[in-house]
Design a protein around this motif. Structure first.
Motif, PDB file in Angstrom:
ATOM      1  N   PHE A 148       0.833  -1.197   0.000  1.00 33.81           N
ATOM      2  CA  PHE A 148       0.000   0.000   0.000  1.00 33.81           C
ATOM      3  C   PHE A 148       0.875   1.258   0.000  1.00 33.81           C
ATOM      4  O   PHE A 148       0.623   2.193  -0.764  1.00 33.81           O
ATOM      5  CB  PHE A 148      -0.948   0.015   1.200  1.00 33.81           C
ATOM      6  N   CYS A 149       1.908   1.281   0.848  1.00 36.46           N
ATOM      7  CA  CYS A 149       2.812   2.444   0.907  1.00 36.46           C
ATOM      8  C   CYS A 149       3.506   2.657  -0.434  1.00 36.46           C
ATOM      9  O   CYS A 149       3.636   3.789  -0.908  1.00 36.46           O
ATOM     10  CB  CYS A 149       3.844   2.269   2.016  1.00 36.46           C
ATOM     11  N   HIS A 150       3.938   1.566  -1.048  1.00 40.50           N
ATOM     12  CA  HIS A 150       4.583   1.641  -2.359  1.00 40.50           C
ATOM     13  C   HIS A 150       3.614   2.251  -3.381  1.00 40.50           C
ATOM     14  O   HIS A 150       3.959   3.176  -4.120  1.00 40.50           O
ATOM     15  CB  HIS A 150       5.017   0.236  -2.790  1.00 40.50           C
ATOM     16  N   GLY A 151       2.388   1.737  -3.390  1.00 41.31           N
ATOM     17  CA  GLY A 151       1.382   2.260  -4.309  1.00 41.31           C
ATOM     18  C   GLY A 151       1.038   3.709  -4.030  1.00 41.31           C
ATOM     19  O   GLY A 151       0.850   4.506  -4.957  1.00 41.31           O
ATOM     20  N   LEU A 152       0.972   4.070  -2.755  1.00 39.06           N
ATOM     21  CA  LEU A 152       0.670   5.453  -2.372  1.00 39.06           C
ATOM     22  C   LEU A 152       1.751   6.406  -2.879  1.00 39.06           C
ATOM     23  O   LEU A 152       1.440   7.486  -3.395  1.00 39.06           O
ATOM     24  CB  LEU A 152       0.525   5.550  -0.856  1.00 39.06           C
ATOM     25  N   LEU A 153       2.999   6.009  -2.767  1.00 40.16           N
ATOM     26  CA  LEU A 153       4.083   6.858  -3.280  1.00 40.16           C
ATOM     27  C   LEU A 153       3.953   7.049  -4.788  1.00 40.16           C
ATOM     28  O   LEU A 153       4.192   8.140  -5.312  1.00 40.16           O
ATOM     29  CB  LEU A 153       5.445   6.273  -2.908  1.00 40.16           C
ATOM     30  N   HIS A 154       3.547   5.997  -5.491  1.00 41.07           N
ATOM     31  CA  HIS A 154       3.310   6.139  -6.937  1.00 41.07           C
ATOM     32  C   HIS A 154       2.168   7.129  -7.205  1.00 41.07           C
ATOM     33  O   HIS A 154       2.247   7.940  -8.128  1.00 41.07           O
ATOM     34  CB  HIS A 154       2.991   4.793  -7.587  1.00 41.07           C
ATOM     35  N   HIS A 160      10.133   4.687  -8.991  1.00 41.40           N
ATOM     36  CA  HIS A 160      11.434   4.016  -8.928  1.00 41.40           C
ATOM     37  C   HIS A 160      11.914   3.530 -10.288  1.00 41.40           C
ATOM     38  O   HIS A 160      13.084   3.199 -10.440  1.00 41.40           O
ATOM     39  CB  HIS A 160      11.371   2.828  -7.955  1.00 41.40           C
ATOM     40  N   GLU A 161      11.047   3.495 -11.290  1.00 41.07           N
ATOM     41  CA  GLU A 161      11.424   2.986 -12.608  1.00 41.07           C
ATOM     42  C   GLU A 161      12.066   4.045 -13.498  1.00 41.07           C
ATOM     43  O   GLU A 161      12.563   3.736 -14.568  1.00 41.07           O
ATOM     44  CB  GLU A 161      10.204   2.366 -13.293  1.00 41.07           C
ATOM     45  N   GLU A 168      16.185   5.390  -5.276  1.00 38.64           N
ATOM     46  CA  GLU A 168      16.717   5.643  -3.933  1.00 38.64           C
ATOM     47  C   GLU A 168      15.775   6.535  -3.128  1.00 38.64           C
ATOM     48  O   GLU A 168      15.537   6.292  -1.941  1.00 38.64           O
ATOM     49  CB  GLU A 168      18.105   6.285  -4.021  1.00 38.64           C
ATOM     50  N   ILE A 169      15.247   7.572  -3.764  1.00 36.17           N
ATOM     51  CA  ILE A 169      14.312   8.480  -3.084  1.00 36.17           C
ATOM     52  C   ILE A 169      13.079   7.706  -2.622  1.00 36.17           C
ATOM     53  O   ILE A 169      12.660   7.800  -1.468  1.00 36.17           O
ATOM     54  CB  ILE A 169      13.906   9.657  -4.007  1.00 36.17           C
ATOM     55  N   MET A 170      12.512   6.922  -3.531  1.00 38.28           N
ATOM     56  CA  MET A 170      11.288   6.193  -3.213  1.00 38.28           C
ATOM     57  C   MET A 170      11.536   5.140  -2.132  1.00 38.28           C
ATOM     58  O   MET A 170      10.740   5.010  -1.198  1.00 38.28           O
ATOM     59  CB  MET A 170      10.717   5.551  -4.475  1.00 38.28           C
TER      60      MET A 170
END
Length: 186
Positions: A148-154, A160-161, A168-170
């Motif tokens: 969920f956190c990964h998706g929220l950052l997107h 990250h891609e 690194e930031i993500m």
């Protein structure tokens, strides 16, 4: 982009004065851990809400009364279909994000109207979440929170891609959020 049609069990999650509202849906025939997912999301709302109004976004607590995210759970077949339709990748994946804004990072030029803000959709594969939880020796709840956190950052415009620097930031932001959630859940 058309809204995704994934419906079965639906629950809206918001606690106390958190400005984050998560609309949780699952297309499983049974209540696949929906209550457990609801509980783990509730335990994380305050940390996630604080992050959304931090120096890492352009959102403003004073003018954006509420932040909404649609979180969907599905199986591998549906995830593969969505991944194929939207990313031309004919395979399942762990998490997909469909943002409403190009970027909500601090330097964003996207204009966000005052009032409630819909960030977009996050879709998590139940099967991949289970598999990765075992693989990384985590509880299912920990893996779902991570995804969920990964998706929220997107949804906020982190990707990250794009480059190693962006990766690194993500990753740094993910670790920061997850550490705060872990401390909050103790």
């Amino acid at each position: 982009m058309k809204r995704l049609e994934i419906m079965a069990y639906t629950k809206t999650i918001q606690i106390d004065k958190s400005k984050l509202v998560i609309h949780l849906t699952d297309n499983a025939r049974s209540k696949w851990g929906l209550e457990a997912c609801e509980k783990m999301m509730q335990d994380s709302l305050k940390v996630l809400s604080n992050f959304l109004f931090s120096k890492n976004t352009c959102l403003d607590k004073k003018i954006h009364q509420e932040i909404e995210v649609d979180l969907h759970f599905c199986g591998d077949k549906r995830m593969r279909q969505i991944n194929s339709e939207h990313r031309n990748k004919d395979k399942t994946t762990d998490v997909l994000s469909f943002p409403m804004y190009e970027s909500l990072r601090p330097d964003s030029t996207d204009f966000v109207l005052p009032g409630p803000v819909m960030l977009g959709d996050i879709i998590i594969s139940r099967n991949v979440a289970r598999k990765q939880a075992r693989e990384f020796n985590l509880s299912l709840e920990q893996e779902v929170i991570h995804l969920f956190c990964h998706g929220l950052l997107h949804l906020l415009g982190y990707d990250h891609e794009i480059s190693e620097k962006e990766e690194e930031i993500m990753e740094s932001l993910e670790k920061e959020i997850l550490l705060k959630i872990k401390k909050a859940r103790k």
